[in-house]
Design a protein around this motif. Structure first.
Motif, PDB file in Angstrom:
ATOM      1  N   SER A 142       0.840  -1.192   0.000  1.00 29.57           N
ATOM      2  CA  SER A 142       0.000   0.000   0.000  1.00 29.57           C
ATOM      3  C   SER A 142       0.881   1.251   0.000  1.00 29.57           C
ATOM      4  O   SER A 142       2.075   1.200   0.310  1.00 29.57           O
ATOM      5  N   ASN A 143       0.263   2.395  -0.324  1.00 35.70           N
ATOM      6  CA  ASN A 143       1.050   3.634  -0.441  1.00 35.70           C
ATOM      7  C   ASN A 143       1.208   4.389   0.870  1.00 35.70           C
ATOM      8  O   ASN A 143       1.799   5.471   0.915  1.00 35.70           O
ATOM      9  N   GLY A 144       0.649   3.848   1.962  1.00 32.57           N
ATOM     10  CA  GLY A 144       0.810   4.491   3.265  1.00 32.57           C
ATOM     11  C   GLY A 144      -0.059   5.713   3.448  1.00 32.57           C
ATOM     12  O   GLY A 144       0.203   6.522   4.359  1.00 32.57           O
ATOM     13  N   GLU A 145      -1.094   5.880   2.620  1.00 36.11           N
ATOM     14  CA  GLU A 145      -1.989   7.026   2.741  1.00 36.11           C
ATOM     15  C   GLU A 145      -3.287   6.616   3.428  1.00 36.11           C
ATOM     16  O   GLU A 145      -3.607   5.430   3.533  1.00 36.11           O
ATOM     17  N   ASN A 146      -4.047   7.623   3.864  1.00 36.84           N
ATOM     18  CA  ASN A 146      -5.271   7.345   4.621  1.00 36.84           C
ATOM     19  C   ASN A 146      -6.329   6.617   3.804  1.00 36.84           C
ATOM     20  O   ASN A 146      -7.040   5.747   4.320  1.00 36.84           O
ATOM     21  N   ASP A 147      -6.453   6.982   2.554  1.00 35.02           N
ATOM     22  CA  ASP A 147      -7.430   6.304   1.700  1.00 35.02           C
ATOM     23  C   ASP A 147      -6.950   4.890   1.400  1.00 35.02           C
ATOM     24  O   ASP A 147      -5.843   4.695   0.871  1.00 35.02           O
ATOM     25  N   ASP A 148      -7.781   3.921   1.766  1.00 32.62           N
ATOM     26  CA  ASP A 148      -7.375   2.515   1.594  1.00 32.62           C
ATOM     27  C   ASP A 148      -8.593   1.698   1.152  1.00 32.62           C
ATOM     28  O   ASP A 148      -9.464   1.367   1.967  1.00 32.62           O
ATOM     29  N   PRO A 149      -8.691   1.391  -0.145  1.00 32.96           N
ATOM     30  CA  PRO A 149      -9.859   0.645  -0.653  1.00 32.96           C
ATOM     31  C   PRO A 149      -9.958  -0.781  -0.117  1.00 32.96           C
ATOM     32  O   PRO A 149     -11.001  -1.420  -0.277  1.00 32.96           O
ATOM     33  N   ARG A 150      -8.933  -1.271   0.529  1.00 31.35           N
ATOM     34  CA  ARG A 150      -8.978  -2.634   1.082  1.00 31.35           C
ATOM     35  C   ARG A 150      -9.861  -2.709   2.323  1.00 31.35           C
ATOM     36  O   ARG A 150     -10.301  -3.804   2.712  1.00 31.35           O
ATOM     37  N   LEU A 151     -10.090  -1.565   2.962  1.00 35.31           N
ATOM     38  CA  LEU A 151     -10.869  -1.528   4.197  1.00 35.31           C
ATOM     39  C   LEU A 151     -12.339  -1.279   3.883  1.00 35.31           C
ATOM     40  O   LEU A 151     -12.687  -0.647   2.870  1.00 35.31           O
ATOM     41  N   ASP A 152     -13.195  -1.748   4.775  1.00 32.20           N
ATOM     42  CA  ASP A 152     -14.635  -1.602   4.565  1.00 32.20           C
ATOM     43  C   ASP A 152     -15.032  -0.135   4.437  1.00 32.20           C
ATOM     44  O   ASP A 152     -15.836   0.240   3.571  1.00 32.20           O
ATOM     45  N   GLY A 153     -14.477   0.710   5.274  1.00 35.34           N
ATOM     46  CA  GLY A 153     -14.815   2.134   5.211  1.00 35.34           C
ATOM     47  C   GLY A 153     -13.972   2.916   4.231  1.00 35.34           C
ATOM     48  O   GLY A 153     -14.203   4.110   4.004  1.00 35.34           O
ATOM     49  N   GLY A 154     -12.932   2.262   3.697  1.00 36.96           N
ATOM     50  CA  GLY A 154     -12.063   2.913   2.720  1.00 36.96           C
ATOM     51  C   GLY A 154     -11.107   3.926   3.303  1.00 36.96           C
ATOM     52  O   GLY A 154     -10.467   4.686   2.560  1.00 36.96           O
ATOM     53  N   TYR A 155     -10.995   3.953   4.657  1.00 36.84           N
ATOM     54  CA  TYR A 155     -10.146   4.965   5.289  1.00 36.84           C
ATOM     55  C   TYR A 155      -9.366   4.339   6.436  1.00 36.84           C
ATOM     56  O   TYR A 155      -9.919   3.609   7.259  1.00 36.84           O
ATOM     57  N   GLU A 156      -8.054   4.627   6.496  1.00 36.44           N
ATOM     58  CA  GLU A 156      -7.184   4.174   7.582  1.00 36.44           C
ATOM     59  C   GLU A 156      -6.662   5.407   8.314  1.00 36.44           C
ATOM     60  O   GLU A 156      -6.017   6.282   7.714  1.00 36.44           O
ATOM     61  N   ASN A 157      -6.951   5.485   9.627  1.00 38.81           N
ATOM     62  CA  ASN A 157      -6.572   6.648  10.415  1.00 38.81           C
ATOM     63  C   ASN A 157      -5.067   6.758  10.596  1.00 38.81           C
ATOM     64  O   ASN A 157      -4.505   7.854  10.539  1.00 38.81           O
ATOM     65  N   VAL A 158      -4.406   5.622  10.828  1.00 34.81           N
ATOM     66  CA  VAL A 158      -2.944   5.605  11.010  1.00 34.81           C
ATOM     67  C   VAL A 158      -2.383   4.637   9.965  1.00 34.81           C
ATOM     68  O   VAL A 158      -2.157   3.457  10.246  1.00 34.81           O
ATOM     69  N   PRO A 159      -2.174   5.120   8.769  1.00 40.13           N
ATOM     70  CA  PRO A 159      -1.804   4.211   7.679  1.00 40.13           C
ATOM     71  C   PRO A 159      -0.347   3.782   7.740  1.00 40.13           C
ATOM     72  O   PRO A 159       0.513   4.488   8.282  1.00 40.13           O
ATOM     73  N   THR A 160      -0.071   2.605   7.175  1.00 35.96           N
ATOM     74  CA  THR A 160       1.287   2.084   7.008  1.00 35.96           C
ATOM     75  C   THR A 160       1.422   1.542   5.591  1.00 35.96           C
ATOM     76  O   THR A 160       0.438   1.301   4.895  1.00 35.96           O
ATOM     77  N   ARG A 161       2.667   1.384   5.186  1.00 37.92           N
ATOM     78  CA  ARG A 161       2.920   0.671   3.923  1.00 37.92           C
ATOM     79  C   ARG A 161       2.889  -0.829   4.257  1.00 37.92           C
ATOM     80  O   ARG A 161       3.759  -1.310   4.971  1.00 37.92           O
ATOM     81  N   ASP A 162       1.884  -1.515   3.754  1.00 32.99           N
ATOM     82  CA  ASP A 162       1.690  -2.892   4.213  1.00 32.99           C
ATOM     83  C   ASP A 162       1.010  -3.740   3.142  1.00 32.99           C
ATOM     84  O   ASP A 162       0.525  -3.231   2.124  1.00 32.99           O
ATOM     85  N   ILE A 163       0.978  -5.017   3.405  1.00 37.85           N
ATOM     86  CA  ILE A 163       0.199  -5.987   2.632  1.00 37.85           C
ATOM     87  C   ILE A 163      -0.610  -6.798   3.627  1.00 37.85           C
ATOM     88  O   ILE A 163      -0.078  -7.294   4.631  1.00 37.85           O
TER      89      ILE A 163
END
Length: 724
Positions: A577-598
């Motif tokens: 992932s790009n480490g940004e808050n927007d994350d389509p992998r999550l149900d809400g599409g938003y990660e408050n404390v994002p990381t670069r991860d798989i």
């Protein structure tokens, strides 16, 4: 019914002191014949054997009518005894018969019939079913004559066998049937059938009537329908496998107090000087992609406590998946063994051809034993090969099973279609509640053949054991050939020899496929992927679990092999992932404390990881956080990648979990510089993380924490938010 003068004369001997002579016809010493003679010897019964060494001329009686040859062999012997009024003669088949009583008991049972001749009875009218309607009606009992066992006074026995001429290929049972169905002759000879199995228990069609009793000092069989205990057990027709089952216990083969009573007989003790041990030809067959091939199968083979210079190794690989591994391994060990031959997947050789070739090669090498080993068989006991040789059987397999399952490499019984059926003692044998050497109808995976036995088969008209069949796979075809030709196959559970690898559901599209194989082969998975000191933590007291910060626990969980392979698996996937808050992998599409991860579900590993949490993490959690019983539910399971030019650190935050697991997949000071976790409220940092060790800490409220900067290299951690 009036009895003839001759019949009355014979009946008058009822009160006379009688002698019993047992006679059988056998042209070769089959395994069944040897068992028959052993059972006779146990009861002190002397058997007169007729025809040994002669060519059998009675036709193929396994499949067709025949057997008149038996009667023609018996005639001159019975003629010698025709004048003896005190002599009772009992004829029984030998290849499929076991004695279950002594001479005194047999004579007592015969006298109770108060007649001249008693033939055994069965429920099938064979070989001519059209004669069934001519048989006398029977209220309770088996109606039809069986010529596999009969007993009578010597004079009457001779009279009936010479009643008319019979050719060698005519059917002996039909010969006696026609006499019995003639009321005049039946009366003349004083013929009766043993309808309720007082003397003779024919097993064909009667298996459900038989109870095996295993007591503290003996084992015996009874007919529950008639409440009788026969003196002769006859595996006629299709009941030979059932007779073999009974023969594992009767007579005096097994009891509760002493266990296996024959297992110490005839052992082949090897000399102390291992250089004088027998030579062994090992055929290793890799028929399909096999998990943990190097770590389990090849390792267990190489670690056998047996001189490698006495082992010829022949490897057959049918699949390209293992080509590189097996070809290299064969080259690596070539100098260790007496000889090594590798047949790879590029060769156009069928399994049947390969197994036949290996067996012939074992003979060409003049090996004393041939071990046919499939890649799913693992020897846990390094002395397994030596112990099997010591048991001194022509064909034997160690019982190997899948851990914690009832799936093994033997069948205790065979269904009518030739496939698996469960024997009555299968569970107690698999559970080792009964230990012994067992005669069974099917074995596979690891079979030890005696070389001398194979050599003898190679000179027989029927040749070496066959792996070919239009109906069955090669392993079943082999056992069918063995059964059809009267050769016994044994399994031993006297020791724990090893176990089976499961190839079911083995996925081979990953970079590291074994790491996914936790459910099918947990024992192998744990050996390879659990930390070598995990059991120390599991067995430790709560105060002995390391606590680098308050309520932050630290324990060894995963091995270096795991950490290396999971990183490589993720890097092959590559979609960090790009480490940004927007994350389509999550149900809400938003990660408050994002990381670069798989996420683990992106690489198909989530089920496996959740199992790791449930099986290996929760037991530690319960120990250090008593009173809370985790469900091991985690919606977010992911690996974070820290790098100075990517994401070097993580700002302070709480986790959306009851507790969090953080596993170090890399080594500080070696794989990366910097990094670690700082717990803000506790003012405590863990920077000297250990490879494969897990940090476990509360997620909400109390343990506000941050990821410290990674200054060089790449740091990977595996994270789970447990019970959100």
């Amino acid at each position: 019914m009036l009895l003839t003068f001759l019949s009355l004369l014979c009946l008058s001997t009822y009160s006379m002191s009688l002698e019993l002579k047992v006679i059988t016809v056998a042209t070769e010493e089959t395994d069944g014949f040897k068992r028959f003679m052993k059972s006779a010897a146990y009861y002190g019964i002397s058997v007169e054997i007729v025809g040994m060494g002669e060519e059998w001329k009675g036709g193929d009686i396994q499949r067709y009518p025949g057997g008149g040859f038996k009667l023609n062999l018996l005639k001159p012997v019975l003629e010698k005894w025709r004048e003896r009024k005190d002599l009772v003669v009992m004829f029984v088949d030998s290849y499929d018969v076991i004695f279950a009583a002594n001479s005194e008991k047999i004579l007592e049972k015969f006298k109770d019939f108060r007649t001249n001749l008693v033939f055994s009875a069965e429920q099938f009218c064979w070989p001519d079913q059209s004669l069934a309607s001519r048989y006398p009606k029977v209220g309770l009992g088996k109606r039809f004559l069986c010529s596999g066992g009969y007993i009578g006074y010597a004079s009457q026995m001779y009279s009936i066998i010479t009643d008319s001429e019979i050719s060698d290929t005519d059917d002996d049972q039909l010969f006696y049937t026609k006499i019995y169905l003639d009321p005049h002759k039946r009366d003349k000879y004083g013929m009766r059938l043993d309808h309720r199995s007082h003397i003779f228990q024919n097993l064909n069609g009667a298996e459900d009537e038989i109870d095996l009793h295993v007591t503290s000092n003996e084992s015996y069989a009874t007919n529950t329908l008639y409440n009788t205990r026969a003196a002769i057990l006859h595996g006629n027709g299709g009941s030979k496998n059932f007779l073999n089952f009974l023969g594992n216990y009767i007579p005096n083969q097994y009891n509760v107090d002493e266990g296996c009573l024959h297992c110490s007989e005839g052992l082949h003790e090897l000399p102390e000087d291992s250089s004088k041990w027998p030579t062994v030809f090992v055929g290793l067959f890799v028929m399909s992609p096999t998990p943990f091939l190097r770590e389990a199968i090849l390792k267990s083979l190489s670690e056998l406590n047996y001189p490698k210079n006495l082992i010829h190794l022949w490897v057959y690989n049918k699949n390209s998946y293992h080509e590189d591994l097996l070809s290299k391994w064969s080259d690596e060990v070539k100098s260790e063994y007496a000889s090594v031959q590798y047949t790879g997947s590029y060769r156009d050789i069928t399994e049947i051809e390969a197994r036949t070739t290996a067996m012939k090669e074992s003979l060409s090498k003049k090996s004393d034993y041939y071990l046919m080993l499939d890649s799913t068989g693992v020897f846990d006991d390094p002395d397994a090969l030596r112990k099997l040789i010591t048991l001194n059987k022509h064909v034997i397999a160690p019982i190997l099973g899948r851990p914690d399952k009832y799936w093994t490499n033997f069948w205790g019984s065979i269904a009518k279609d030739g496939f698996y059926a469960r024997s009555r003692d299968y569970f107690v044998i698999v559970e080792s509640k009964r230990k012994g050497i067992w005669n069974v109808p099917f074995i596979s995976t690891a079979i030890l053949f005696e070389g001398e036995w194979l050599l003898k088969r190679s000179t027989d008209a029927k040749g070496l054991p066959s792996f070919a069949s239009e109906e069955f796979e090669p392993d079943m075809a082999l056992c069918q050939w063995m059964r059809n030709n009267g050769h016994f196959m044994y399994v031993s559970n006297l020791q724990k020899y090893g176990h089976l690898i499961s190839t079911s559901n083995y996925e081979i599209h990953h970079l590291h496929n074994d790491i996914y194989n936790i459910f099918e082969n947990r024992q192998e998975w744990e050996k390879k992927y659990l930390h070598e000191n995990y059991s120390v933590a599991l067995n430790a007291g709560p105060d002995d679990i390391s606590q680098p910060c308050t309520d932050v626990y630290w324990f060894p969980l995963l091995s270096p092999a795991y950490t290396k392979e999971i990183i490589e698996e993720l890097e092959k996937f590559g979609k960090w992932s790009n480490g940004e808050n927007d994350d389509p992998r999550l149900d809400g599409g938003y990660e408050n404390v994002p990381t670069r991860d798989i996420h683990m579900n992106q690489v198909g590993f989530e089920k496996q990881w959740l199992d790791i949490l449930a099986k290996y993490v929760v037991p530690i959690q319960i120990k250090v956080f008593p009173g809370y019983y985790s469900r091991a539910r985690a919606d977010l399971n992911f690996v974070v990648k820290y790098h100075p030019q990517g994401q070097p650190d993580l700002r302070p935050h709480h986790d959306s979990s009851t507790f969090t697991i953080n596993v170090a997949l890399t080594r500080p000071g070696i794989d990366h510089q910097g990094g670690g976790c700082r717990f803000v409220r506790q003012n405590c940092s863990v920077v000297d993380t250990k490879l494969g060790w897990a940090l476990m800490h509360p997620g909400r409220l109390t343990h506000y924490h941050e990821g410290l900067p990674t200054t060089s290299g790449t740091r990977y951690i595996m994270v789970s938010f447990v019970d959100p």
